[in-house]
Design a protein around this motif. Structure first.
Motif: not given
Length: 503
Positions: A389-400
């Motif tokens: 469900k994470t959009p492809a066009d964001i700048d965020g990077i998961s740090f999970a």
């Protein structure tokens, strides 16, 4: 034969009763509690080195989870920081890039368009009930930016950031209904009368009321947790503390009264006067800590601890120059970092950040990974098992992976910009940081030229005392490419120097 059949049937019944045949039953989504302070400095908590202000509940949270040393808010001021959080896009790509009052409404900030805040909308889509409590700032009630139109099922608190300057307001918002409070009407920006006795507590009585907004907001947040204990919930607790004005009930003030050298603040540097400004600032933070402790206690009481991700952070750095009577130098609120709110030196946007999830995040752990508000959206989606469900066009990077104790590559870069405070940009790559100012000078300003790119080595110079741009021109050139590339023109929030380059 019949006996064996009956025996098998009985075993199947036992297995079904025990749940063994329901192996595909989905695991309950973890709850998420996002606690965000307002103008809290990197050094305002005990677990980040504070020695004068008590924050026992937040400090305990740090011992039970992971503490970040390089976490950055979404911006250097309130509204764009929240926009970065809820969209996963840094300010160079974001819709809201500065605090901006909405036109055509009695209160509230520039409304975000419908469907823009994809983090709450996606959380709602995958099964979360969302409750927001505190300060909004992303659109007036009934506008496209109304929290109830951007994924939240429940809202209680301030809609408008300007109204939130007063902790004893005449009203708050309960969803889309304005609730009248038992407080007199008074402006949050005024001076003590010239003939008033600055040492007499009675001189300050007019700047308080009966209903302290943070107390009401805290109670509604607790009600939300109790009401939704049996289903996945996202609690967004956006307290206004310690943003000005300096106002706190007497029972909290007494803990610090007389503890510090004080000079009464008369209101000459905006916001409301206070007889004991240092004690008030400390008391506000300790009372906030108490409210957070109550939320954590309810999670324990309802046996939700093990299945709840708790985050604590702040929207930008502390105030500067004793604005409104604050004294960030006395409290070392920025922990020695250069810059304050409105700046992209480290003190303006590097923030405390703590994350706890028992059984998943190692207690008393810490990380130096560079991360920012845009990263929360993909991080939450990965942690709850809905990475799709994470959009492809964001700048965020998961740090999970970092949270779960796994190794992951460094963040390639972290970018920020702001049209306010003269216009600024910065980018961090590893320990190198480039900063450029005077990108949006006032039209009447004599100096219309952008400032030179400054370069700092944060590993060896965390307080940004030495500009290394002339020593490392090759690094400056590389980082300038990022600075130029990451800015996308916004008609709503122009950056005149940068936009001229794009034309």
């Amino acid at each position: 034969m019949a006996g064996r059949y009956l025996h098998l049937l009985g075993c199947l019944c036992l297995l079904a009763a025990s749940g063994a045949l329901r192996g595909a039953e989905p695991t309950k989504l973890p709850n998420i509690v996002f606690l965000i302070a307002d103008d809290l400095g990197y050094g305002d908590l005990g677990c980040y080195g504070q020695t004068k202000i008590r924050t026992p509940n937040i400090d305990k949270l740090a011992t039970e989870g992971m503490r970040f040393s390089n976490h950055y808010s979404g911006s250097n001021v309130c509204a764009p920081s929240r926009c970065t959080l809820m969209t996963g896009k840094h300010p160079g790509h974001g819709y809201i890039r500065e605090n901006h009052q909405a036109k055509g409404y009695s209160e509230g900030q520039e409304p975000v368009p419908a469907g823009l805040l994809k983090m709450p909308l996606r959380l709602q889509e995958v099964g979360y009930t969302l409750g927001g409590f505190g300060k909004w700032g992303l659109g007036p009630v009934t506008s496209s930016g109304d929290p109830l139109k951007q994924g939240f099922d429940r809202w209680y608190g301030y809609n408008c950031q300007a109204e939130a300057h007063n902790y004893y307001p005449t009203h708050l918002w309960d969803n889309d209904k304005q609730i009248t409070l038992n407080n007199p009407k008074f402006a949050a920006h005024q001076k003590l009368p010239k003939d008033a006795d600055v040492n007499n507590p009675a001189s300050y009585a007019a700047y308080s009321g009966k209903d302290y907004a943070p107390d009401l907001i805290g109670e509604k947040a607790l009600e939300f947790v109790r009401a939704n204990k049996d289903k996945p919930f996202f609690l967004y607790f956006a307290t206004t503390v310690p943003h000005l004005a300096l106002q706190v009930p007497e029972d909290s003030l007494q803990e610090y009264a007389g503890k510090f050298p004080e000079t009464p603040y008369t209101g000459d540097r905006s916001y409301l006067p206070h007889r004991q400004p240092r004690a008030a600032y400390a008391a506000m933070i300790t009372r906030m800590d108490r409210d957070i402790g109550r939320i954590l206690s309810v999670l324990r009481e309802l046996h939700l601890d093990e299945n709840t991700i708790v985050v604590f952070t702040s929207d930008n750095g502390p105030l500067y120059d004793k604005l409104g009577g604050t004294d960030t130098e006395f409290f070392n609120s920025a922990a020695g970092l250069r810059g304050r709110k409105g700046s992209y030196y480290e003190g303006g946007f590097r923030e405390p950040c703590i994350v706890r999830w028992p059984g998943h995040i190692a207690p008393n752990s810490q990380t130096d990974r560079v991360s920012g508000f845009e990263d929360w959206f993909p991080t939450f989606m990965e942690l709850v098992g809905r990475k799709d469900k994470t959009p492809a066009d964001i700048d965020g990077i998961s740090f999970a992976p970092t949270l779960l104790g796994q190794k992951q590559p460094e963040r390639p870069f972290l970018y920020r910009e702001s049209p306010g405070y003269g216009g600024q940009q910065c980018v961090r790559v590893g320990n190198w940081k480039a900063l450029r100012r005077n990108l949006n000078p006032a039209l009447k300003a004599k100096d219309q030229n952008p400032g030179p790119i400054e370069l700092y080595d944060l590993a060896n110079d965390p307080f940004e005392k030495t500009d290394l741009a002339k020593i490392h021109p090759e690094i400056v050139s590389e980082l300038q490419l990022l600075l130029d590339k990451q800015h996308v023109k916004s008609d709503l929030f122009p950056m005149r120097v940068l936009d001229a380059k794009k034309n």
